[in-house]
Write a protein that holds these residues in place. Structure first.
Motif, PDB file in Angstrom:
ATOM      1  N   ILE A 122       0.883  -1.150  -0.069  1.00  0.00           N
ATOM      2  CA  ILE A 122      -0.020   0.010  -0.005  1.00  0.00           C
ATOM      3  C   ILE A 122       0.932   0.999   0.051  1.00  0.00           C
ATOM      4  N   HIS A 123       1.139   2.110  -0.969  1.00  0.00           N
ATOM      5  CA  HIS A 123       1.912   2.991  -1.131  1.00  0.00           C
ATOM      6  C   HIS A 123       1.528   4.282  -0.600  1.00  0.00           C
ATOM      7  N   GLU A 124       0.351   4.603  -0.701  1.00  0.00           N
ATOM      8  CA  GLU A 124      -0.330   5.786  -0.067  1.00  0.00           C
ATOM      9  C   GLU A 124      -1.671   5.889   0.087  1.00  0.00           C
ATOM     10  N   ILE A 125      -2.215   6.399   1.129  1.00  0.00           N
ATOM     11  CA  ILE A 125      -3.806   6.745   1.484  1.00  0.00           C
ATOM     12  C   ILE A 125      -3.815   8.096   1.664  1.00  0.00           C
ATOM     13  N   LEU A 126      -4.474   8.884   0.909  1.00  0.00           N
ATOM     14  CA  LEU A 126      -4.924  10.261   0.654  1.00  0.00           C
ATOM     15  C   LEU A 126      -6.297  10.327   1.053  1.00  0.00           C
ATOM     16  N   PRO A 127      -6.867  11.598   1.627  1.00  0.00           N
ATOM     17  CA  PRO A 127      -8.334  11.603   1.672  1.00  0.00           C
ATOM     18  C   PRO A 127      -9.299  11.158   0.619  1.00  0.00           C
ATOM     19  N   ASP A 128      -8.848  11.100  -0.712  1.00  0.00           N
ATOM     20  CA  ASP A 128      -9.669  10.948  -1.615  1.00  0.00           C
ATOM     21  C   ASP A 128      -9.351   9.692  -2.496  1.00  0.00           C
ATOM     22  N   ARG A 129      -8.143   9.008  -2.055  1.00  0.00           N
ATOM     23  CA  ARG A 129      -7.496   8.034  -3.125  1.00  0.00           C
ATOM     24  C   ARG A 129      -6.433   7.172  -2.360  1.00  0.00           C
ATOM     25  N   ALA A 130      -6.341   5.963  -2.771  1.00  0.00           N
ATOM     26  CA  ALA A 130      -5.164   5.097  -2.438  1.00  0.00           C
ATOM     27  C   ALA A 130      -4.327   4.615  -3.497  1.00  0.00           C
ATOM     28  N   VAL A 131      -3.240   4.470  -3.408  1.00  0.00           N
ATOM     29  CA  VAL A 131      -2.341   4.011  -4.574  1.00  0.00           C
ATOM     30  C   VAL A 131      -1.798   2.707  -3.947  1.00  0.00           C
ATOM     31  N   VAL A 132      -2.271   1.366  -4.713  1.00  0.00           N
ATOM     32  CA  VAL A 132      -1.765   0.222  -4.002  1.00  0.00           C
ATOM     33  C   VAL A 132      -1.324  -0.592  -5.163  1.00  0.00           C
ATOM     34  N   ASP A 133      -0.510  -1.687  -4.942  1.00  0.00           N
ATOM     35  CA  ASP A 133      -0.122  -2.574  -5.895  1.00  0.00           C
ATOM     36  C   ASP A 133      -1.167  -3.655  -5.943  1.00  0.00           C
ATOM     37  N   ALA A 134      -1.118  -4.379  -7.108  1.00  0.00           N
ATOM     38  CA  ALA A 134      -2.143  -5.404  -7.589  1.00  0.00           C
ATOM     39  C   ALA A 134      -2.292  -6.323  -6.654  1.00  0.00           C
ATOM     40  N   GLY A 135      -1.345  -6.725  -5.996  1.00  0.00           N
ATOM     41  CA  GLY A 135      -1.608  -8.048  -4.962  1.00  0.00           C
ATOM     42  C   GLY A 135      -2.072  -7.675  -3.716  1.00  0.00           C
ATOM     43  N   VAL A 136      -2.531  -6.329  -3.353  1.00  0.00           N
ATOM     44  CA  VAL A 136      -3.141  -5.953  -2.141  1.00  0.00           C
ATOM     45  C   VAL A 136      -4.347  -6.569  -1.900  1.00  0.00           C
ATOM     46  N   GLN A 137      -4.840  -7.192  -0.840  1.00  0.00           N
ATOM     47  CA  GLN A 137      -6.151  -7.388  -0.616  1.00  0.00           C
ATOM     48  C   GLN A 137      -7.075  -6.441  -0.212  1.00  0.00           C
ATOM     49  N   TRP A 138      -8.333  -6.422  -0.660  1.00  0.00           N
ATOM     50  CA  TRP A 138      -9.116  -5.191  -0.359  1.00  0.00           C
ATOM     51  C   TRP A 138      -9.240  -4.895   1.232  1.00  0.00           C
ATOM     52  N   LEU A 139      -9.247  -6.389   1.929  1.00  0.00           N
ATOM     53  CA  LEU A 139      -9.134  -6.269   3.415  1.00  0.00           C
ATOM     54  C   LEU A 139      -8.136  -5.530   3.902  1.00  0.00           C
ATOM     55  N   ASP A 140      -6.861  -5.384   3.451  1.00  0.00           N
ATOM     56  CA  ASP A 140      -5.854  -4.751   4.188  1.00  0.00           C
ATOM     57  C   ASP A 140      -6.053  -3.231   3.737  1.00  0.00           C
ATOM     58  N   PRO A 152     -12.937   2.679   0.490  1.00  0.00           N
ATOM     59  CA  PRO A 152     -13.578   2.935  -0.871  1.00  0.00           C
ATOM     60  C   PRO A 152     -15.288   2.807  -0.801  1.00  0.00           C
ATOM     61  N   PRO A 153     -15.659   3.448  -1.810  1.00  0.00           N
ATOM     62  CA  PRO A 153     -17.301   3.770  -1.805  1.00  0.00           C
ATOM     63  C   PRO A 153     -17.950   2.349  -2.038  1.00  0.00           C
ATOM     64  N   VAL A 154     -17.424   1.429  -2.563  1.00  0.00           N
ATOM     65  CA  VAL A 154     -17.985   0.220  -3.202  1.00  0.00           C
ATOM     66  C   VAL A 154     -17.048  -0.916  -2.638  1.00  0.00           C
ATOM     67  N   SER A 155     -17.833  -2.119  -1.998  1.00  0.00           N
ATOM     68  CA  SER A 155     -16.884  -3.255  -1.560  1.00  0.00           C
ATOM     69  C   SER A 155     -17.536  -4.474  -2.158  1.00  0.00           C
ATOM     70  N   THR A 156     -16.640  -5.489  -2.358  1.00  0.00           N
ATOM     71  CA  THR A 156     -17.378  -6.750  -2.815  1.00  0.00           C
ATOM     72  C   THR A 156     -17.838  -7.129  -1.454  1.00  0.00           C
ATOM     73  N   ASP A 157     -18.787  -8.453  -1.613  1.00  0.00           N
ATOM     74  CA  ASP A 157     -18.894  -8.968  -0.256  1.00  0.00           C
ATOM     75  C   ASP A 157     -17.872  -9.763   0.384  1.00  0.00           C
ATOM     76  N   TYR A 158     -16.885 -10.264  -0.217  1.00  0.00           N
ATOM     77  CA  TYR A 158     -15.478 -11.002   0.349  1.00  0.00           C
ATOM     78  C   TYR A 158     -14.258 -10.100   0.042  1.00  0.00           C
ATOM     79  N   LEU A 159     -13.771  -9.483   1.271  1.00  0.00           N
ATOM     80  CA  LEU A 159     -12.699  -8.697   1.181  1.00  0.00           C
ATOM     81  C   LEU A 159     -11.254  -9.492   0.495  1.00  0.00           C
ATOM     82  N   ALA A 160     -11.076 -10.588   0.928  1.00  0.00           N
ATOM     83  CA  ALA A 160      -9.836 -11.420   0.444  1.00  0.00           C
ATOM     84  C   ALA A 160      -9.494 -11.645  -0.762  1.00  0.00           C
ATOM     85  N   LEU A 161      -9.969 -10.538  -1.536  1.00  0.00           N
ATOM     86  CA  LEU A 161      -9.640 -10.513  -2.993  1.00  0.00           C
ATOM     87  C   LEU A 161      -8.401  -9.615  -3.360  1.00  0.00           C
ATOM     88  N   SER A 162      -7.845  -9.733  -4.516  1.00  0.00           N
ATOM     89  CA  SER A 162      -6.815  -8.794  -4.754  1.00  0.00           C
ATOM     90  C   SER A 162      -7.421  -7.833  -5.491  1.00  0.00           C
TER      91      SER A 162
END
Length: 482
Positions: A122-140, A152-162
């Motif tokens: 996870i490279h950066e978290i700002l108030p309106d955006r995040a910069v992340v590598d492709a292998g980051v899980q939504w959970l993290d 994020p304004p939308v989440s899938t039901d299962y967060l352990a997806l990349s």
């Protein structure tokens, strides 16, 4: 196999050379002059049994295509190196995140699988955006962003997806009625195209590539980094579970609340009952931090036969199915899933007809049914029905105990139901166990098909990427080799 990170991904025997005569990777450099030394990598290319076995299957446990090697990249440049090497030597490549495809989509028979779990910063978290590598899980990402009061304004039901895997298919969830899919909330990508170019793309920069890759099923480029939108996050969720006796009662109530947008989250399920039938459940939620919502206003006109209301921490709600999914995945059950988008006008008829024969055993797990609106969906690669509203029907089947014949029967049922949905003007959300060939994909893309072909010819002219999707006619190795 334990999840990989940069500390433990060096366990396998490293590849140092490739023999083009046998298409084999070698862990020592032979005196034979025909062998080609593999370019230097920041990570490793491995051929150990455990790595190849894992990459040969996925969550569905229905298709087994064994690669010849697995890349555990230490950088985006490793992906560039291997994709270019694949172009030069007639190989195929597929990116694999958490392996949550169900029908071999992220496999590369005799090719190279890129295990993106080692690209997980996870490279950066700002108030309106995040910069992340492709292998980051939504959970993290969500854990980290909530510490700053955003998510994020939308989440899938299962967060352990990349992140990369989800953005390759779309990413739908209960908040999509308001904010679209996860691909609609993506601002920028860094990708490696099928011809081995590292490119940054967005709505303002290399837009054609950006639009091709989001929801593009890995056909045009490998996502290595993404910039995704964030919004102010609540701390609590009030969840309303409304039960109805008939499926048409459920869909009528869902249409009512979808039309006025009263809930932040809207889904629905077909829940098995003791008499081998189903109850029909509207699942909805409102987010808040200090002031709880007005139940009377939110429930007005809905008239359920059963009602449950509960307050839970926002993160706990988003991550509600994690433990269940982990337990199911550990069982390694065949998972012949089907996810289809049905036009609003055809939903009641199709689902009512399905319920005449569908049993809880055939549903085999979770069965979702809920509507969303088309207006916030902006990415052309994600194909949805015409009209302002469509429904997702998801049969997330698991065959227990494992039975190959039963799995094949359910896949045949998937094929038949998908044909019925197509005839009614519907489409598929492409994470399914379906028998599809390029002619079927041409139908799926409809009038967009020429643009899809042009993008493939431009960004992956040798047809190197993601053969497991079966979108394009197979190109022989000889044709791909210079």
């Amino acid at each position: 196999m334990a999840p990989l990170d940069r500390r433990n991904f060096l366990a396998g025997a490293a590849v140092v050379a490739f023999d083009p005569a046998t298409s084999r990777w070698l862990t020592s450099f032979p005196e034979d002059a025909s062998a080609i030394r593999v370019p230097r990598l920041d990570g490793e290319l491995v051929t150990d049994e455990e790595s190849l076995t894992e990459a040969a299957t996925d969550y569905g446990h229905l298709i087994n295509r064994r690669p010849r090697a697995v890349l555990r990249p230490g950088s985006a440049l490793d992906v560039v190196t291997i994709v270019r090497f694949a172009n030069e030597h007639g190989l195929t490549v597929a990116a694999r995140g958490q392996g949550h495809s169900t029908f071999g989509q992220a496999q590369a028979d005799c090719g190279v699988v890129i295990d993106t779990r080692t690209l997980a910063t996870i490279h950066e978290i700002l108030p309106d955006r995040a910069v992340v590598d492709a292998g980051v899980q939504w959970l993290d990402l969500i854990r980290a962003s909530l510490a700053d009061g955003v998510a994020p304004p939308v989440s899938t039901d299962y967060l352990a997806l990349s992140v990369g895997g989800t953005l390759s298919v779309g990413g739908i969830g209960g908040a999509s009625q308001h904010f679209g899919l996860l691909v609609d909330n993506t601002l920028e990508l860094e990708v490696v195209t099928g011809d081995g170019q590292l490119v940054t793309c967005s709505a303002d920069l290399e837009r054609d590539l950006f639009e091709a890759v989001l929801g593009g099923l890995g056909q045009f480029a490998v996502i290595v980094r993404a910039t995704v939108q964030l919004r102010d996050a609540p701390t609590m969720a009030r969840i309303y579970t409304l039960t109805y006796p008939q499926v048409t009662d459920l869909t009528a109530a869902q249409r009512t609340v979808l039309a006025d947008g009263r809930f932040d989250y809207l889904e629905g399920q077909l829940v098995p009952t003791d008499d081998d039938g189903f109850a029909f459940v509207l699942e909805s939620g409102v987010w808040f931090t200090t002031q709880p919502p007005d139940d009377d206003v939110l429930l007005a006109g809905l008239d359920p036969s059963g009602l449950d209301v509960v307050d839970v921490p926002y993160f706990e709600w988003l991550n509600r199915i994690y433990e269940t999914m982990e337990q199911i995945e550990a069982l390694r059950l065949p998972g012949p899933w089907l996810n289809v988008f049905i036009p609003d006008a055809a939903t009641d008829e199709i689902v009512s007809e399905l319920l005449k024969t569908l049993t809880p055993a055939d549903a085999g797990g979770v069965a979702l049914l809920y509507p969303t609106t088309r207006a916030p969906l902006t990415r052309p690669q994600v194909r949805v029905p015409d009209g302002p509203v469509f429904f997702l029907l998801a049969l997330l089947r698991a065959v227990s105990p494992p039975d190959d014949a039963e799995a094949e029967r359910l896949i045949a049922e998937n094929d038949a139901l998908y044909a019925r949905v197509l005839a009614a003007g519907g489409t598929q959300y492409p994470v399914n166990a379906l028998h599809l060939d390029p002619a079927d994909w041409r139908i799926h893309y409809g009038d967009r098909w020429p643009a899809v072909v042009r993008a493939k010819d431009r960004y992956d002219p040798r047809r190197v990427l993601t053969p497991g999707q079966g979108v394009f006619e197979d190109v022989s190795r000889a044709a791909r080799t210079p």
